[in-house]
Design an enzyme around this catalytic site. Structure first.
Site, PDB file in Angstrom:
ATOM      1  N   TYR A   1      26.195  32.118  68.209  1.00 57.96           N
ATOM      2  CA  TYR A   1      24.770  32.873  68.346  1.00 57.96           C
ATOM      3  C   TYR A   1      23.507  32.297  67.934  1.00 57.96           C
ATOM      4  O   TYR A   1      23.293  31.443  67.153  1.00 57.96           O
ATOM      5  CB  TYR A   1      24.947  34.274  67.373  1.00 57.96           C
ATOM      6  CG  TYR A   1      26.219  35.186  67.584  1.00 57.96           C
ATOM      7  CD1 TYR A   1      26.535  35.540  68.919  1.00 57.96           C
ATOM      8  CD2 TYR A   1      27.167  35.483  66.467  1.00 57.96           C
ATOM      9  CE1 TYR A   1      27.367  36.249  69.195  1.00 57.96           C
ATOM     10  CE2 TYR A   1      28.155  36.207  66.834  1.00 57.96           C
ATOM     11  CZ  TYR A   1      28.456  36.698  68.067  1.00 57.96           C
ATOM     12  OH  TYR A   1      29.397  37.825  68.504  1.00 57.96           O
TER      13      TYR A   1
ATOM     14  N   LYS B   1      39.180  38.296  35.186  1.00 55.42           N
ATOM     15  CA  LYS B   1      38.494  39.370  36.037  1.00 55.42           C
ATOM     16  C   LYS B   1      38.470  39.052  37.594  1.00 55.42           C
ATOM     17  O   LYS B   1      38.542  37.944  37.941  1.00 55.42           O
ATOM     18  CB  LYS B   1      37.110  39.772  35.648  1.00 55.42           C
ATOM     19  CG  LYS B   1      36.147  38.776  35.835  1.00 55.42           C
ATOM     20  CD  LYS B   1      34.994  38.744  34.677  1.00 55.42           C
ATOM     21  CE  LYS B   1      33.835  37.905  35.006  1.00 55.42           C
ATOM     22  NZ  LYS B   1      32.868  38.115  33.982  1.00 55.42           N
TER      23      LYS B   1
HETATM   24  C1  PLP Z   1      32.732  36.576  33.398  1.00 56.71           C
HETATM   25  C2  PLP Z   1      32.632  36.713  31.892  1.00 56.71           C
HETATM   26  C3  PLP Z   1      32.875  35.643  31.102  1.00 56.71           C
HETATM   27  C4  PLP Z   1      33.408  34.125  31.908  1.00 56.71           C
HETATM   28  O1  PLP Z   1      32.152  33.968  32.371  1.00 56.71           O
HETATM   29  P1  PLP Z   1      32.324  32.137  33.129  1.00 56.71           P
HETATM   30  O2  PLP Z   1      30.988  31.925  33.223  1.00 56.71           O
HETATM   31  O3  PLP Z   1      33.160  32.427  34.016  1.00 56.71           O
HETATM   32  O4  PLP Z   1      33.100  31.305  31.991  1.00 56.71           O
HETATM   33  C5  PLP Z   1      33.212  35.550  29.648  1.00 56.71           C
HETATM   34  N1  PLP Z   1      32.647  36.692  29.127  1.00 56.71           N
HETATM   35  C6  PLP Z   1      32.338  37.838  29.670  1.00 56.71           C
HETATM   36  C7  PLP Z   1      31.935  38.956  28.849  1.00 56.71           C
HETATM   37  C8  PLP Z   1      32.469  37.768  31.131  1.00 56.71           C
HETATM   38  O5  PLP Z   1      31.946  38.744  31.643  1.00 56.71           O
END
Ligand code: PLP
Length: 421
Positions: A276, A44
């Site tokens: 800044y 994702k």
């Molecule tokens: C993002 C996600 C993962 C992976 O999580 P990590 O902590 O990056 O390993 C796994 N399952 C779901 C449902 C997620 O949303």
């Protein structure tokens, strides 16, 4: 040092992300070697900022049997790029392209009661059975069907399955405290999950996959691996449990390097304010280096040095230095020190693999008070990406020792739930 990006036309921007695809492939191999389950690489958010398509191909090359995408559009982009393996997507709102997902043979989650009718509709319009997996909220309090909603969802889902509209092939859930393996909710969620699996099977589903473990549970808790583990951050080589183990200790290699080069080098006298609000003042006659990247490029403003303290670490010409003063939209400053020998064009490594020393995304997360996930996913869109290829198969030195990813912490006596059916 021969760097792949030198061959790529990314010199028209004074910064770049270099993604080592072999590191991604090798991390998946390492995770795969540490479990009897299959691996779903979670890709994702543009593969956590690493580039959806190249990172996904590297994960497949490393042995990922599944890819996981939050958004339906990400799953469809994988199919459009030619991925033919199993893909699961689990987060959508009304109006999402579910018919397209069913046509593309993507597994879609039922994560809320309304999802059942939406998927039945999608399946009818597509003229084929939708393969679905039930996402159960076993305690996270976020996406997923609650145990209270499960009977109603199962009722509707089983009727739709009897009509051939859907096939329930999986059950999954997500932890709230997987990075704190001893937290009591870990065991409680594992037990709730086991009850949900039993309920779904009792209702008549023939389950192919049951899965619960994100990266943290993949490396700390072999008792919850079931049929599939779903690592995300670990695929990209960053530790999901930085308080307990570094990525090196887990046998993982950070895949992303964020680099720039000095745009200007100039002498400044002692007592000169920097950037800044003059949050840093030179303490002696010194040389400052200007780095032409800022928060618009994903350098968090929280990485600034404030109140005279230095900010996040950076490596300039092989020297370990740190950000001086405020990070601005397009630039930041490094105090190179008196008599510094660096000149304009010198390489600045903001963060990288950490393999030869040098700052990592985890160091940046520590400096900014956040998690490495946020550092790598928020690199700006104007920063070009380039890729170092996956090594040719069976190249022995790149095929990192297949360490047992789960072993490191499992050995430390972390309590492990035993719901494996
Ligand atoms: C993002 C996600 C993962 C992976 O999580 P990590 O902590 O990056 O390993 C796994 N399952 C779901 C449902 C997620 O949303």
């Amino acid at each position: 040092m021969s760097r792949g990006w030198k061959d790529v036309d990314v010199q028209n921007y004074p910064g770049r992300v270099v993604v080592d695809l072999e590191a991604i492939a090798s991390n998946v191999r390492t995770l795969d070697a540490g479990t009897t389950a299959q691996v779903m690489a979670v890709v994702k958010a543009d593969a956590y900022g690493h580039g959806l398509v190249p990172a996904s191909r590297a994960a497949r090359a490393g042995g990922a049997a599944w890819l996981g995408a939050a958004q339906v559009s990400e799953a469809l982009a994988l199919r459009a790029a030619g991925d033919t393996g199993r893909i699961l997507t689990w987060l959508y709102a009304p109006g999402a392209p579910l018919r397209e997902a069913v046509e593309a043979d993507i597994d879609v989650a039922i994560a809320a009661p309304w999802n059942v009718a939406a998927l039945v509709d999608a399946a009818r319009t597509a003229g084929r059975t939708a393969r679905v997996q039930i996402k159960v909220d076993t305690g996270l309090g976020r996406n997923g069907v609650t145990p209270g909603q499960l009977p109603e969802v199962l009722d509707a889902a089983m009727r739709a399955q009897a009509e051939g509209a859907i096939a329930v092939v999986g059950v999954f859930s997500h932890f709230a405290f997987a990075d704190a393996p001893a937290h009591p909710t870990v065991l409680a969620q594992a037990e709730e999950f086991a009850r949900a699996v039993e309920a779904v099977e009792r209702a008549g589903a023939r389950l192919e996959v049951r899965h619960l473990a994100n990266s943290a549970a993949t490396v700390t808790n072999p008792g919850v691996h079931y049929d599939l583990v779903r690592p995300g951050i670990a695929v990209y080589g960053l530790s999901p449990v930085p308080e307990l183990s570094s990525s090196a200790e887990l046998g993982l290699v950070p895949a992303m390097t964020f680099e720039s080069e000095l745009a200007a080098v100039k002498p400044l006298p002692a007592g000169h304010g920097i950037s800044y609000a003059h949050q840093y003042t030179t303490t002696e006659d010194t040389v400052m280096g200007l780095v032409p990247l800022g928060y618009a490029d994903g350098v968090p403003r929280h990485c600034s040095g404030t109140d005279g303290q230095l900010g996040a670490p950076v490596r300039v010409g092989g020297r370990d230095l740190a950000i001086a003063g405020r990070v601005c939209m397009d630039q930041l400053v490094v105090d190179l020190g008196p008599g510094a020998h660096e000149t304009e064009g010198e390489c600045v490594e903001l963060f990288g693999t950490g393999v030869g020393g040098g700052p990592t995304a985890q160091d940046w997360a520590d400096a900014a008070g956040t998690i490495s996930y946020e550092i790598v996913t928020r690199i700006g869109t104007r920063v070009p990406r380039s890729y170092l290829p996956v090594a040719a198969p069976a190249s022995p030195e790149r095929r990192a020792v297949p360490r047992e990813a789960g072993a490191v912490l499992a050995e430390t006596g972390t309590p492990v739930a035993e719901p494996r059916p």
